[in-house]
Design a protein around this motif. Sequence first.
Motif, short mmCIF file in Angstrom:
data_model
loop_
_atom_site.label_atom_id
_atom_site.label_comp_id
_atom_site.label_asym_id
_atom_site.label_seq_id
_atom_site.Cartn_x
_atom_site.Cartn_y
_atom_site.Cartn_z
N SER A 26 7.94 2.47 -8.72
CA SER A 26 7.65 1.29 -7.91
C SER A 26 7.98 1.51 -6.43
CB SER A 26 8.45 0.09 -8.41
OG SER A 26 9.85 0.34 -8.31
N TYR A 65 3.21 1.29 -5.36
CA TYR A 65 2.67 0.00 -4.91
C TYR A 65 1.42 0.16 -4.06
CZ TYR A 65 6.16 -3.31 -6.65
OH TYR A 65 6.92 -4.12 -7.46
N ARG A 92 -2.17 -1.50 -5.00
CA ARG A 92 -2.85 -2.37 -4.03
C ARG A 92 -4.27 -1.86 -3.75
NH1 ARG A 92 0.86 -2.04 -0.61
NH2 ARG A 92 2.09 -3.79 -1.40
N ASN A 107 9.63 -4.48 -3.59
CA ASN A 107 8.63 -3.77 -2.78
C ASN A 107 9.13 -3.71 -1.35
OD1 ASN A 107 6.25 -2.66 -1.76
ND2 ASN A 107 5.34 -4.68 -1.45
N TYR A 108 9.32 -2.50 -0.85
CA TYR A 108 9.79 -2.34 0.53
C TYR A 108 9.33 -0.97 1.02
CZ TYR A 108 13.26 0.74 -1.56
OH TYR A 108 13.86 1.76 -2.25
N MET A 154 5.30 -9.53 -6.80
CA MET A 154 4.36 -8.43 -6.89
C MET A 154 3.49 -8.53 -8.14
SD MET A 154 5.07 -7.30 -4.03
CE MET A 154 3.73 -6.12 -4.04
#
Length: 397
Positions: free
Chosen positions: A9, A14, A18, A39-40, A66
């Motif tokens: 993740s 991510y 996306r 999510n960062y 997310m």
Amino acid sequence: MRPIIIVGSGMAGYTLAREFRKLNKEQSLIMITTDDASNYAKPTLSNALVGNKAPEQIALGDAEKMRNQLDMTILTETWVKAIDAEKHQIELETNGQLSTLDYEKLVLAVGANPIRLAISGDGADDIFVVNNLNDYKAFRDHLDRRQEKRVLILGAGLIGCEFANDLKNTNHDVTVVDLAPRPLGRLLPEHTAIAFQENLEQAGIQFALGTTVDKVVKIKQQGADIDYEVTLSNGQRFVVDVVLSAIGLQPNINLAKSSKIHTSRGIIANSLMETNQPDIYAVGDCAEVQGTLLPYVMPIMQQARALAKTLNGESTHVHYPAMPVAVKTPAAPLTVLPAPTDVEVNWETEEFDDGMLAKAIDQEGTLRGFVLLGATAGKQRLSLAKLVPDLIPAQSS
């Protein structure tokens, strides 16, 4: 139809999810992660202090956000224990319970782990590494409780120098230790590394180079605080509040190796991001694409966009144009496009009042890389990048 499963993740996982969702709203997606799936952007960790960002402000979204945003299942605190490539099945462990999942396609976005040196002393286990948001929270929590804020950083690479600049800009006393004779020794030719180091030293950052940490010993003070005496292999000693290790990362290849997926330094992938096992792909810091490991943001974006199309049925080769790396050291603004290690180059340097431009020219007179130090040189980033041959050329499928 069976799901596409993404293991990991981080930014790669991510970004891929996306990009895939832009192309396909229907296909079932599952993300599996050993952490809480926040999510960062990991690059923000090394300049969060000067940006006045608390660790709680760094995450862009938790797992629930997310899940909704990307319409996918996210399994947190879950480990992939084994992959059966023939059955297209993985074995999972959650809270000590084992289970299996079938997949249509499997993507390994498992990232990289910090390299740890063997260091003696009863304080060695207290050395911090910052490879994820939870690591950073622990580091900041310790730092915020200390008054003198003396920090020793092990590693004068990109991340070590970025953290040093961020800490110095927020009134910390910073010393950077590295076995190499100059900071960013793998990215910069010596004359630019010297200038870069001088700029950081003028900002107040101290360097102890050509040596390494030998021992870290706890020194108990009055009250709850513990100081650390750090002894270097050259005999130098420092008393500090915290030691941060930033000596580099190793791609996480254990799961791949145990699953008969070919590995070298990373998980070996071709330009379609395919491994040697059918319907299994690698992306991000763990992926060694056509012999190249590039643990930077732009390569991850290129990989994710190409792989998203491939997973949607449109076979797309990854394309690596010239991708300069901007180093977040405001005391010495720096952009680097490393020259290929297998190409012999000569360096041509132009100096400015606030820095320099160094070009790596090969035997045919072609620009193969460059170093831009200072704001004036930095303005030439885009024009120079257009002159450098692609690392992995674009190709039709």
